[in-house]
Design an enzyme around this catalytic site. Sequence first.
Site, short mmCIF file in Angstrom:
data_model
loop_
_atom_site.label_atom_id
_atom_site.label_comp_id
_atom_site.label_asym_id
_atom_site.label_seq_id
_atom_site.Cartn_x
_atom_site.Cartn_y
_atom_site.Cartn_z
N ARG A 46 -8.52 59.84 35.18
CA ARG A 46 -9.43 60.36 34.24
C ARG A 46 -8.70 60.86 32.89
NH1 ARG A 46 -13.55 63.73 37.65
NH2 ARG A 46 -14.72 64.14 35.71
N LEU A 66 -10.95 62.14 47.11
CA LEU A 66 -11.39 61.36 46.17
C LEU A 66 -12.33 62.34 45.29
CD1 LEU A 66 -12.70 57.94 47.31
CD2 LEU A 66 -10.68 58.49 46.00
N ASP A 67 -12.50 62.12 44.07
CA ASP A 67 -13.35 63.12 43.62
C ASP A 67 -14.92 62.95 43.83
OD1 ASP A 67 -11.22 63.85 41.78
OD2 ASP A 67 -11.61 63.06 40.14
N LYS A 68 -15.53 63.91 43.75
CA LYS A 68 -16.91 63.87 44.11
C LYS A 68 -17.43 62.63 43.37
CE LYS A 68 -21.52 66.55 44.09
NZ LYS A 68 -21.95 67.69 43.66
N THR A 94 -16.30 59.85 42.37
CA THR A 94 -15.73 58.69 42.32
C THR A 94 -15.86 58.23 43.80
OG1 THR A 94 -13.69 59.52 41.08
CG2 THR A 94 -13.36 57.61 42.57
#
Length: 330
Positions: free
Chosen positions: A249, A139-141, A143
Amino acid sequence: MSGVQTLKVEPSEDGSRVDRWFKRRFPHVPATMVQKLCRKGQIRVDGGRVKGDSRVSAGQEVRVPPLPEPGEKPARPTLSAEDTAFVKSLVIYEDDELIAFNKPAGLAVQGGSKTQRHLDGLLDAFGTGLERPRLVHRLDKDTSGVLIVGKGPRATARLAKAFQSHRTKKTYWAIALGVPKPKQGEIKGFMKKAGGAGGDAERETMVAASHGDPGASHALTRYTVVAEAGQKASWVALRPVTGRTHQLRVHLAAMGHAILGDRKYTCDRPAPEDLDRRLCLHARRLEIPRDKGAPLVLTADLPKPTQKIFDTLGFFANEIDETRVEDELA
């Protein structure tokens, strides 16, 4: 451990990849360590940062950081009691095959050039060696939400294959600027990486691309608008059918409805005033196939700061029919 060395690339090594150059020079050093040292900028060529797949030329000078001696196991930092308690507090489910976390926004999944504290580094709290859990996906930091790790090599390989073959189903909740039209549909196209630093995914940027462009990959996202706050913002549920970096995104920004708090992928619509400017993207639900029986379904509650934003906009999770939302994303 050895000290810092500066070694010259020999003519016979001209054109070699950095990771393969290391493998020949230091066969006892794991490839994962080489990649990590590249990400952190500790391996450099002629003073510049490189990736594992960068090429070296004869005569260049390679900075080699301190490495373990053959047979020496690199020391791992001991987790503090506070870090151990913290990572264990994130667990929302555990069985013989996996551990599921509700990852908070701001906690990176893996380390990078400027990231020292991350989930992967905290997994020592659950075991070492073959008993240590392994990452399955990312997961993105910024998110939040459901993230799983595998218990042992066999379980990790099976789970990773399920993600790679798109047999898992992921549902994200986001607050988008404005209201997408149509309110239910698909976003698709090609995208590629526009650059980054030292292989750090958090610093990479994705851009639209055309079929056939070098590095271009097809991306497909299904979405449905769950609720609206006038025309200023909307609660959108998203399903990434493919799994590209920053896909959700990029796709919402390309529609002209960027995610609230996203500073990297923006649009011309103004954000509602007086709202926390954190990225409002949450991995709400993850469905994982099992060898026997029904799929495992995991859900993660919204973090308190994001829940506050949802409440401010009049979006209440307990008032929606999630089964209907899932059907619209199918």
